[in-house]
Design a protein around this motif. Structure first.
Motif, PDB file in Angstrom:
ATOM      1  N   SER A 120     -31.695   4.271 -75.613  1.00 19.96           N
ATOM      2  CA  SER A 120     -32.805   4.463 -76.786  1.00 19.96           C
ATOM      3  C   SER A 120     -32.477   3.481 -77.620  1.00 19.96           C
ATOM      4  N   PHE A 121     -33.414   3.509 -78.803  1.00 28.49           N
ATOM      5  CA  PHE A 121     -33.405   2.558 -79.736  1.00 28.49           C
ATOM      6  C   PHE A 121     -32.043   2.430 -80.438  1.00 28.49           C
ATOM      7  N   PRO A 122     -31.718   1.171 -80.548  1.00 29.00           N
ATOM      8  CA  PRO A 122     -32.462  -0.235 -80.618  1.00 29.00           C
ATOM      9  C   PRO A 122     -31.985  -0.726 -79.209  1.00 29.00           C
ATOM     10  N   PHE A 123     -31.474  -0.083 -78.298  1.00 24.25           N
ATOM     11  CA  PHE A 123     -31.150  -0.830 -77.134  1.00 24.25           C
ATOM     12  C   PHE A 123     -32.254  -0.750 -76.073  1.00 24.25           C
ATOM     13  N   ASN A 124     -33.324  -0.337 -76.505  1.00 31.95           N
ATOM     14  CA  ASN A 124     -34.713  -0.403 -75.341  1.00 31.95           C
ATOM     15  C   ASN A 124     -35.488  -1.370 -76.069  1.00 31.95           C
ATOM     16  N   VAL A 125     -34.884  -2.120 -77.258  1.00 32.25           N
ATOM     17  CA  VAL A 125     -35.817  -2.987 -77.627  1.00 32.25           C
ATOM     18  C   VAL A 125     -34.988  -4.620 -77.381  1.00 32.25           C
ATOM     19  N   LEU A 126     -33.589  -4.380 -77.583  1.00 31.82           N
ATOM     20  CA  LEU A 126     -32.785  -5.660 -77.497  1.00 31.82           C
ATOM     21  C   LEU A 126     -31.404  -5.290 -76.816  1.00 31.82           C
ATOM     22  N   ASN A 127     -31.010  -6.058 -75.798  1.00 35.68           N
ATOM     23  CA  ASN A 127     -29.777  -5.888 -75.012  1.00 35.68           C
ATOM     24  C   ASN A 127     -28.408  -5.885 -75.865  1.00 35.68           C
ATOM     25  N   ASN A 128     -28.576  -6.836 -76.970  1.00 38.07           N
ATOM     26  CA  ASN A 128     -27.193  -6.776 -77.878  1.00 38.07           C
ATOM     27  C   ASN A 128     -27.944  -6.791 -79.314  1.00 38.07           C
ATOM     28  N   PRO A 129     -28.341  -5.636 -79.726  1.00 34.98           N
ATOM     29  CA  PRO A 129     -28.705  -5.368 -80.941  1.00 34.98           C
ATOM     30  C   PRO A 129     -27.644  -5.720 -81.927  1.00 34.98           C
ATOM     31  N   MET A 130     -26.418  -5.231 -81.865  1.00 30.57           N
ATOM     32  CA  MET A 130     -25.400  -5.349 -82.611  1.00 30.57           C
ATOM     33  C   MET A 130     -25.119  -7.096 -83.121  1.00 30.57           C
ATOM     34  N   TYR A 131     -25.172  -7.838 -82.172  1.00 29.03           N
ATOM     35  CA  TYR A 131     -24.849  -9.208 -82.347  1.00 29.03           C
ATOM     36  C   TYR A 131     -26.434  -9.777 -83.067  1.00 29.03           C
ATOM     37  N   GLY A 182     -17.737   3.200 -79.005  1.00 30.79           N
ATOM     38  CA  GLY A 182     -18.572   2.316 -78.201  1.00 30.79           C
ATOM     39  C   GLY A 182     -18.749   1.034 -78.794  1.00 30.79           C
ATOM     40  N   THR A 183     -18.611   0.949 -80.193  1.00 29.41           N
ATOM     41  CA  THR A 183     -18.995  -0.290 -80.946  1.00 29.41           C
ATOM     42  C   THR A 183     -17.765  -1.228 -80.902  1.00 29.41           C
ATOM     43  N   PHE A 184     -16.637  -0.851 -81.225  1.00 29.95           N
ATOM     44  CA  PHE A 184     -15.376  -1.472 -81.236  1.00 29.95           C
ATOM     45  C   PHE A 184     -14.387  -1.579 -79.841  1.00 29.95           C
ATOM     46  N   LEU A 185     -15.378  -1.745 -78.662  1.00 31.74           N
ATOM     47  CA  LEU A 185     -14.587  -2.068 -77.386  1.00 31.74           C
ATOM     48  C   LEU A 185     -13.742  -0.927 -77.033  1.00 31.74           C
ATOM     49  N   GLY A 186     -14.245   0.233 -77.129  1.00 31.45           N
ATOM     50  CA  GLY A 186     -13.211   1.274 -76.698  1.00 31.45           C
ATOM     51  C   GLY A 186     -13.078   1.284 -75.213  1.00 31.45           C
ATOM     52  N   ASP A 187     -14.303   0.772 -74.606  1.00 31.10           N
ATOM     53  CA  ASP A 187     -14.057   0.918 -73.026  1.00 31.10           C
ATOM     54  C   ASP A 187     -12.805   0.026 -72.495  1.00 31.10           C
ATOM     55  N   TYR A 188     -12.641  -0.684 -73.354  1.00 27.92           N
ATOM     56  CA  TYR A 188     -11.407  -1.890 -73.178  1.00 27.92           C
ATOM     57  C   TYR A 188      -9.837  -0.995 -73.027  1.00 27.92           C
ATOM     58  N   CYS A 189     -10.252   0.134 -73.888  1.00 29.24           N
ATOM     59  CA  CYS A 189      -8.944   0.823 -74.178  1.00 29.24           C
ATOM     60  C   CYS A 189      -9.010   2.188 -73.231  1.00 29.24           C
ATOM     61  N   GLY A 190      -9.766   2.371 -72.174  1.00 25.27           N
ATOM     62  CA  GLY A 190     -10.137   3.378 -71.696  1.00 25.27           C
ATOM     63  C   GLY A 190     -10.936   4.489 -71.956  1.00 25.27           C
ATOM     64  N   ILE A 191     -11.755   4.548 -73.087  1.00 25.18           N
ATOM     65  CA  ILE A 191     -12.525   5.223 -73.731  1.00 25.18           C
ATOM     66  C   ILE A 191     -13.928   5.089 -73.234  1.00 25.18           C
ATOM     67  N   LEU A 192     -14.490   5.478 -72.260  1.00 22.77           N
ATOM     68  CA  LEU A 192     -15.725   5.044 -71.469  1.00 22.77           C
ATOM     69  C   LEU A 192     -16.849   5.992 -71.816  1.00 22.77           C
ATOM     70  N   MET A 193     -18.019   5.584 -71.921  1.00 24.17           N
ATOM     71  CA  MET A 193     -18.951   6.235 -72.251  1.00 24.17           C
ATOM     72  C   MET A 193     -19.579   7.083 -70.846  1.00 24.17           C
ATOM     73  N   ASP A 194     -20.251   8.105 -71.055  1.00 23.29           N
ATOM     74  CA  ASP A 194     -20.613   8.724 -69.847  1.00 23.29           C
ATOM     75  C   ASP A 194     -21.997   8.065 -69.040  1.00 23.29           C
ATOM     76  N   SER A 201     -28.115   1.067 -86.320  1.00 22.37           N
ATOM     77  CA  SER A 201     -28.556   2.078 -85.392  1.00 22.37           C
ATOM     78  C   SER A 201     -27.724   1.798 -84.206  1.00 22.37           C
ATOM     79  N   SER A 202     -27.352   0.759 -83.913  1.00 25.57           N
ATOM     80  CA  SER A 202     -26.427   0.460 -82.730  1.00 25.57           C
ATOM     81  C   SER A 202     -25.014   1.145 -82.951  1.00 25.57           C
ATOM     82  N   PHE A 203     -24.567   1.046 -84.257  1.00 23.53           N
ATOM     83  CA  PHE A 203     -23.306   1.816 -84.647  1.00 23.53           C
ATOM     84  C   PHE A 203     -23.677   3.413 -84.229  1.00 23.53           C
TER      85      PHE A 203
END
Length: 195
Positions: free
Chosen positions: A132-143, A115-127, A106-108
Motif C-alpha cells: 500500500s501507499f507509499p510502496f505502491n508509488v515508489l520502490n524505496n519511499p524512505m530513501y 521493518g524500517t531499521f533492518l529488523g529482518d537482518y535480526c530475524g524479525i521478518l514481516m509476514d 508513511s513508510s515508517f
C-alpha cells in the motif's frame, strides 16, 4: 541562478561527504553482522533488543549526518535567486520537503520500527511485503523521501553545495540498495525454505 561557487577546499564539506558515505555503509555492515551472529535459536527478546540497538545507531548516525549537511549548507556560498522568484523557490522547496516527509513518515508508519531499521537482518521478518501507499508509488519511499528533503533544504537555503550533497546522498542510497535489496530477498527466501 547558480552564480556562486562551491568552496571545495572547505574541510567541513569533505567531512560531510565522508559521513554521507559512511552512514549506510556502517549500518549495512552492522545489520549483516547481526544477521550472521544471531543463530536461528536466538530468543525473540534478544532479536528485538539487537534490532532496537541497531535502530538507535542508525537513527543517531543519520541525524548526525543530517546536522552536518545542514551546517555545511549554511556555511557555503548561496546562489542568487532574483527577488521576484525567491518566494516561489521557497514555496517550491517547502512543497518538496513536505512530499519527502510524507514518503518517509508513511513508510515508517507502514513498516514500523523493525521493518524500517533492518529488523529482518535480526530475524524479525514481516509476514508479507507492504504494497500500500507509499510502496505502491515508489520502490524505496524512505530513501526517495529523504533525498527529496535534502533537495528541498538545498533550494530553501539557495545552496549549490546542498544540491551537490543531495546528489551524493542519492547516489550513495542507490549503491546501498544494490546490497540491501538482494540480501533482504535472500533472507526471505531462506524463510520460505524453512516452511
Amino acid at each position: 541562478m547558480f552564480s556562486s561557487k562551491v568552496n571545495f577546499h572547505d574541510s567541513q564539506l569533505h567531512f560531510t561527504c565522508a559521513i554521507i558515505i559512511l552512514c549506510p555503509l556502517i549500518w549495512n555492515i552492522l545489520a549483516r553482522l547481526c544477521h550472521k551472529l544471531l543463530p536461528e535459536y536466538t530468543p525473540k527478546s534478544v532479536r528485538y533488543l539487537t534490532c532496537y540497538l541497531l535502530t538507535i545507531w542508525i537513527f543517531s548516525f543519520s541525524s548526525y549526518r543530517d546536522y552536518l549537511i545542514r551546517k555545511t549548507i549554511q556555511q557555503q556560498p548561496k546562489f542568487i535567486v532574483p527577488n521576484e522568484y525567491s518566494a516561489l523557490v521557497e514555496f517550491f522547496a517547502i512543497g518538496i520537503f513536505l512530499l519527502g516527509q510524507l514518503f518517509v513518515l508513511s513508510s515508517f508508519y507502514k513498516l514500523g520500527v523493525t521493518g524500517t531499521f533492518l529488523g529482518d537482518y535480526c530475524g524479525i521478518l514481516m509476514d508479507a511485503p507492504v504494497t500500500s501507499f507509499p510502496f505502491n508509488v515508489l520502490n524505496n519511499p524512505m530513501y526517495i523521501g529523504s533525498t527529496l528533503s535534502f533537495f528541498a533544504m538545498a533550494l530553501y537555503y539557495a545552496s549549490s553545495v546542498g544540491i551537490l550533497l543531495t546528489i551524493e546522498v542519492y547516489i550513495v542510497y542507490r549503491i546501498a540498495l544494490q546490497f540491501e535489496e538482494p540480501y533482504t530477498k535472500w533472507i526471505y527466501s531462506q524463510k520460505k525454505k524453512m516452511k
